[in-house]
Design a protein around this motif. Structure first.
Motif, mmCIF file in Angstrom:
data_model
loop_
_atom_site.group_PDB
_atom_site.id
_atom_site.type_symbol
_atom_site.label_atom_id
_atom_site.label_comp_id
_atom_site.label_asym_id
_atom_site.label_seq_id
_atom_site.Cartn_x
_atom_site.Cartn_y
_atom_site.Cartn_z
ATOM 1 N N VAL A 23 -16.254 -13.828 -9.591
ATOM 2 C CA VAL A 23 -15.315 -14.307 -10.605
ATOM 3 C C VAL A 23 -14.788 -13.149 -11.442
ATOM 4 O O VAL A 23 -13.612 -13.103 -11.783
ATOM 5 C CB VAL A 23 -16.000 -15.368 -11.491
ATOM 6 C CG1 VAL A 23 -15.077 -15.792 -12.615
ATOM 7 C CG2 VAL A 23 -16.394 -16.579 -10.658
ATOM 8 N N GLY A 44 -8.132 -19.931 -13.925
ATOM 9 C CA GLY A 44 -8.985 -19.501 -12.825
ATOM 10 C C GLY A 44 -9.104 -18.003 -12.692
ATOM 11 O O GLY A 44 -9.797 -17.497 -11.816
ATOM 12 N N SER A 45 -8.424 -17.265 -13.612
ATOM 13 C CA SER A 45 -8.454 -15.812 -13.486
ATOM 14 C C SER A 45 -9.730 -15.199 -14.069
ATOM 15 O O SER A 45 -9.961 -14.002 -13.917
ATOM 16 C CB SER A 45 -7.207 -15.213 -14.149
ATOM 17 O OG SER A 45 -7.093 -15.661 -15.474
ATOM 18 N N GLY A 46 -10.541 -16.002 -14.730
ATOM 19 C CA GLY A 46 -11.837 -15.506 -15.205
ATOM 20 C C GLY A 46 -11.945 -15.286 -16.704
ATOM 21 O O GLY A 46 -12.903 -14.704 -17.186
ATOM 22 N N LYS A 47 -10.946 -15.797 -17.464
ATOM 23 C CA LYS A 47 -10.922 -15.562 -18.913
ATOM 24 C C LYS A 47 -12.143 -16.184 -19.606
ATOM 25 O O LYS A 47 -12.830 -15.528 -20.385
ATOM 26 C CB LYS A 47 -9.635 -16.150 -19.517
ATOM 27 C CG LYS A 47 -8.354 -15.657 -18.883
ATOM 28 C CD LYS A 47 -7.124 -16.222 -19.561
ATOM 29 C CE LYS A 47 -6.984 -17.723 -19.445
ATOM 30 N NZ LYS A 47 -6.703 -18.217 -18.079
ATOM 31 N N THR A 48 -12.393 -17.482 -19.287
ATOM 32 C CA THR A 48 -13.505 -18.179 -19.934
ATOM 33 C C THR A 48 -14.834 -17.506 -19.611
ATOM 34 O O THR A 48 -15.685 -17.330 -20.483
ATOM 35 C CB THR A 48 -13.524 -19.653 -19.497
ATOM 36 O OG1 THR A 48 -12.316 -20.263 -19.927
ATOM 37 C CG2 THR A 48 -14.706 -20.390 -20.108
ATOM 38 N N THR A 49 -14.967 -17.082 -18.379
ATOM 39 C CA THR A 49 -16.206 -16.407 -17.980
ATOM 40 C C THR A 49 -16.409 -15.135 -18.788
ATOM 41 O O THR A 49 -17.508 -14.870 -19.284
ATOM 42 C CB THR A 49 -16.158 -16.089 -16.478
ATOM 43 O OG1 THR A 49 -15.830 -17.282 -15.770
ATOM 44 C CG2 THR A 49 -17.485 -15.565 -15.986
ATOM 45 N N LYS B 388 -23.532 -22.187 -21.032
ATOM 46 C CA LYS B 388 -22.104 -21.990 -20.782
ATOM 47 C C LYS B 388 -21.337 -23.320 -20.869
ATOM 48 O O LYS B 388 -20.142 -23.339 -21.119
ATOM 49 C CB LYS B 388 -21.913 -21.374 -19.393
ATOM 50 C CG LYS B 388 -20.624 -20.574 -19.280
ATOM 51 C CD LYS B 388 -20.354 -20.190 -17.844
ATOM 52 C CE LYS B 388 -18.860 -19.980 -17.639
ATOM 53 N NZ LYS B 388 -18.545 -19.798 -16.225
#
Ligand SMILES: Nc1ncnc2c1ncn2[C@@H]1O[C@H](COP(=O)(O)OP(=O)(O)O)[C@@H](O)[C@H]1O
Ligand SMILES: [Mg+2]
Lengths: 230, 392
Positions: A23, A44-49, B388
Motif C-alpha cells: 500500500v 486508494g492511493s494510500g493517504k489514510t494508511t 486503525k
C-alpha cells in the motif's frame, strides 16, 4: 529546528489470503513544525494508511517514522497512547463522535485518561468548543447535530488536548460547500495558533486555501511531487 | 483509580447507553430474582422444618398391627420407663381428623390435665389462658388458620366433630393459638384428652404413641434396639430418621432446582454472549475511537470493567431485593404453592426470613463470572488489535 515528522523509506504491506498488497511503497517525507500539508491523491492511493501510521494507529512494515523525534512504532501501547493523547489531534472523515453523548462530553473524551481535575477538564472543553465555534451547542446530543456542527465538534475534540499536530482525513468529504468554507477558516485559525496540520483530501476546495501550505501528491503508494504554495 | 472525571464518564457510559444495557439489566434482574426467590423459599422452609423437628422428642414409640399403625396400650409405658437411659416418657393422644365431605384436615392433639410436662408446654403456648378452666369443659384451642377456616363455614364459636362412634361432639373455640410460623402446627387443634379420645376413637387405656428422650447420644442406638425388642409389634422412630427423611426430600428438591439454576444460567450466558458479539462491530468502532483519542488498552479495559461492575451489582442488588420482598413480605404467591403443595393449610404458612449467605454469594459468582467473561473477553480482543478501525 528539526522537523516534527520525519519519514524515511516507509513501506506498508498487507497480507491478504491471495497476495501481499503493497500500500505504501517507500515514502520519504519531512514536515516542519507549524507547516500545513495537504496530501492529495485519488481514493486508494494510500493517504489514510499514511495518516494512520503518523498517528500511531497503524505500524509501518519497513522504514523509519519519527514524530517529535520519537520512533512511535516502537513504543509500547501505554506510552504510544499517552503520546498520541498529548501530541496528536484527530479529525475523522466520519466524525466518529459518540452519538449518545452531548457535544461537551464528546469533546472531553481525550482528557479522560489524563487524570486532570474536573474543573480543569471543564475549562479546557469550554476553550476548545469556543475555538471550534460550537460552544452554543455544548449540551446537545451529538446525534442531533448537523454535518457541519458534527465536524466542528470533532475539531474541538481534536484540539482539546492542545496537540502540536492535527491530522484530518477527508475532512470536507461529508460537508456542503458553505460548511467546507467555514472549515477552511477554522484551519486558518489553527495555523495561526502554530499547529502543524496534515490533511488528506481529494477535494479541490483546498485550492482556495489562503495561507502558506505544502501540497503533496500521492499516487499508488508513492509520493509523486510536492509543491509549496505561499 | 476513579477520579471525578472518570466517574462522570462511567456514569455517561452506563446510563447514557441505557438502551444497550437495558435488556441485559432486565434479563439479569429476572434471572437473579428467580434464583434468589427459590433460594429464599427453600432455605426458609428448610429452616422451619428442621427447627421444628429439632424441638421434637428423640424417639417415638408406635405400634404396628398387620402392617398398620395401631393404638398403643398405656401399659407399655412401664416397660419403656424400665429401660435405663430413657428420660421423660409421655403418652400422646392425637390424630388427623378429616373433615367431611372432603378438603381440609386438622391435627387434633389431646392434652392430659394431670400430665405436668404437657401442661408446662401448653401454658407456654396458651399463656394467660386459664388452663383448668379450659380443660374442664369441651373447649379447644385452634390455630389461626383453622379458626379462619371454621369461620368461613359459620362456625364462629364452636365446631361439631363427628366422633368415631358416629355422634356429634360440639367443641367451643376457647382461644386462638398464638400466630406461629411453624410449618408443622398450622392445622393444629388442642383439646382435653377425653374429648380427643372420643372424637378420634382412641379407647380408654390406649394412646396414639409415646415420645421419649435419650439424653446420652451414645446410648441412642442401643436403646432403640432395646425398645424394638420389647414387643413383637412395637415400632420405634428416631428423630434422626425423620430428619434424614426431610433432608432427603429437600435434597431431591435442591437437585431439581440446581438443574434449573444451571439451565437458567447457561441460557443467560448464551444470550449475553450473543448480545455482546452481535454488537462486536459497534464495539470495535467505539474502542478504535477511544484509542485514536489517546486511550490506552488499560484505560479502555478499566472503563469497561467498571461499567460491568456497575451493571452487575445494580442488577444483583435489585434482583435479590425484589426476591426478598416477593418471598418474605409478599409471602411468595404462586411459587410457595410449588414448594409446599396447595393442600391443607400449608400454603398459608408465613415464611420466616432466612438468608443463606453462602448460597447468595454462589448465585453472585455464577452470575458475575460468565457475565464478566462474555463482555470483557471480546472487548479485550478488540482492544489489543491495532486501532486503525477508527480511520475507516
Ligand atoms: N487492512 C488492509 N488489508 C488489505 N488492504 C488494505 C488494508 N487497508 C488498506 N488497504 C488497501 O490499501 C490501499 C490504500 O488505502 P487507503 O490508505 O485507505 O487509501 P486512501 O485513503 O488514499 O483512499 C487501498 O487499496 C486499500 O484497499
Ligand atoms: Mg482514505
Amino acid at each position: 529546528m528539526s522537523p516534527i515528522v520525519e519519514i524515511e523509506g516507509l513501506k506498508r504491506f498487507y497480507n491478504t489470503p491471495a497476495e501481499r498488497v503493497e500500500v505504501l511503497k517507500g515514502i520519504n517525507l519531512s514536515i516542519e513544525r507549524g507547516e500545513t500539508l495537504i496530501l492529495k491523491g485519488v481514493s486508494g492511493s494510500g493517504k489514510t494508511t499514511l495518516l494512520s501510521i503518523i498517528a500511531g494507529l497503524d505500524r509501518p512494515s519497513e522504514g523509519k517514522v519519527l514524530v517529535e523525534g520519537e520512533a512511535i512504532a516502537k513504543l509500547p501501547d501505554n506510552h504510544l497512547s499517552h503520546f498520541r493523547g498529548r501530541h496528536i489531534g484527530m479529525v475523522f472523515q466520519h466524525y466518529n463522535l459518540i452519538e449518545h453523548f452531548s457535544v461537551k462530553d464528546n469533546v472531553s473524551v481525550p482528557l479522560v485518561p489524563m487524570n486532570l481535575r474536573y474543573q480543569k477538564v471543564g475549562q479546557r472543553v469550554e476553550d476548545a468548543m469556543k475555538k471550534a465555534n460550537i460552544s452554543h451547542k455544548s449540551d446537545m446530543l451529538a446525534a442531533r447535530l448537523s454535518g457541519g456542527e458534527k465536524q466542528r465538534c470533532t475539531i474541538a475534540r481534536a484540539i482539546v488536548t492542545n496537540p502540536e499536530i492535527v491530522i484530518c482525513d477527508e475532512p470536507t468529504a461529508n460537508l456542503d460547500r458553505e460548511n467546507a468554507i467555514k472549515f477552511l477558516d477554522i484551519l486558518k485559525n489553527l495555523h495561526n495558533m502554530g499547529k502543524t496540520i496534515i490533511i488528506a483530501t481529494h477535494d479541490s476546495i483546498f485550492e482556495s486555501l489562503n495561507f502558506s501550505h505544502t501540497v503533496v501528491y500521492m499516487s499508488d503508494g508513492e509520493i509523486e511531487k510536492s509543491e509549496s504554495i505561499e | 483509580m476513579l477520579n471525578r472525571v472518570k466517574l462522570h464518564f462511567l456514569a455517561l457510559s452506563v446510563f447514557g447507553e441505557s438502551s444497550r444495557h437495558l435488556a441485559t439489566v432486565l434479563l439479569s434482574v429476572l434471572v437473579i430474582f428467580i434464583l434468589s426467590s427459590v433460594l429464599f423459599i427453600s432455605s426458609s422452609i428448610k429452616y422451619t422444618v428442621t427447627t421444628a423437628l429439632e424441638n421434637e422428642a428423640d424417639m417415638t414409640v408406635q405400634r404396628v398391627r398387620g402392617g398398620m399403625l395401631a393404638q398403643v396400650p398405656l401399659s407399655w409405658e412401664k416397660d419403656i420407663v424400665n429401660i435405663r437411659g430413657i428420660d421423660s416418657v409421655s403418652p400422646r393422644v392425637w390424630g388427623r381428623y378429616f373433615t367431611k365431605p372432603k378438603g381440609k384436615s386438622f391435627l387434633i392433639i389431646g392434652v392430659d390435665f394431670l400430665d405436668s410436662n404437657a401442661n408446662k408446654a401448653l401454658s407456654k403456648i396458651v399463656g394467660s389462658t386459664d388452663l383448668k378452666k379450659f380443660l374442664n369443659a369441651h373447649n379447644m384451642l385452634v390455630s389461626a388458620k383453622v379458626k379462619s377456616w371454621m369461620k368461613k363455614r359459620f362456625y364462629t364459636d364452636s365446631y361439631s366433630f363427628l366422633s368415631a362412634d358416629g355422634e356429634f361432639i360440639k367443641m367451643n373455640i376457647y382461644a386462638t393459638l398464638p400466630k406461629n410460623s411453624d410449618l408443622l402446627s398450622n392445622d393444629v387443634i388442642i383439646m382435653p384428652i377425653d374429648d380427643a379420645r372420643k372424637i378420634l376413637g382412641i379407647k380408654e387405656g390406649y394412646v396414639t404413641d409415646f415420645v421419649l428422650n435419650v439424653p446420652n447420644d451414645a446410648q441412642k442406638v442401643f436403646i432403640e434396639d432395646k425398645l424394638s425388642s420389647l414387643h413383637f409389634d412395637i415400632r420405634v422412630v428416631s428423630k434422626k430418621e425423620s430428619l434424614a427423611a426431610y433432608d432427603e426430600s429437600f435434597n431431591f428438591r435442591n437437585g431439581f432446582f440446581l438443574t434449573l439454576f444451571m439451565i437458567l444460567l447457561a441460557t443467560f450466558s448464551l444470550i449475553l454472549y450473543q448480545r455482546y458479539t452481535q454488537s462486536y462491530s459497534t464495539q470495535k468502532r467505539q474502542i478504535g475511537i477511544y484509542r485514536a483519542l489517546g486511550w490506552s488498552i488499560k484505560d479502555i479495559l478499566t472503563l469497561k470493567f467498571y461499567e460491568i461492575v456497575v451493571i452487575i451489582l445494580g442488577s444483583y442488588v435489585t434482583g435479590v431485593g425484589l426476591a426478598y420482598i416477593f418471598v418474605y413480605i409478599a409471602n411468595a404467591p404462586v411459587l410457595r404453592d410449588i414448594f409446599l403443595g396447595s393442600g391443607n393449610f400449608s400454603p398459608d404458612v408465613v415464611l420466616i426470613p432466612v438468608i443463606d449467605f453462602s448460597a447468595l454469594s454462589s448465585i453472585f459468582l455464577l452470575y458475575a463470572i460468565p457475565f464478566v467473561a462474555s463482555v470483557l473477553i471480546p472487548v479485550w480482543k478488540i482492544a489489543v488489535s491495532d486501532p486503525k478501525e477508527a480511520m475507516l
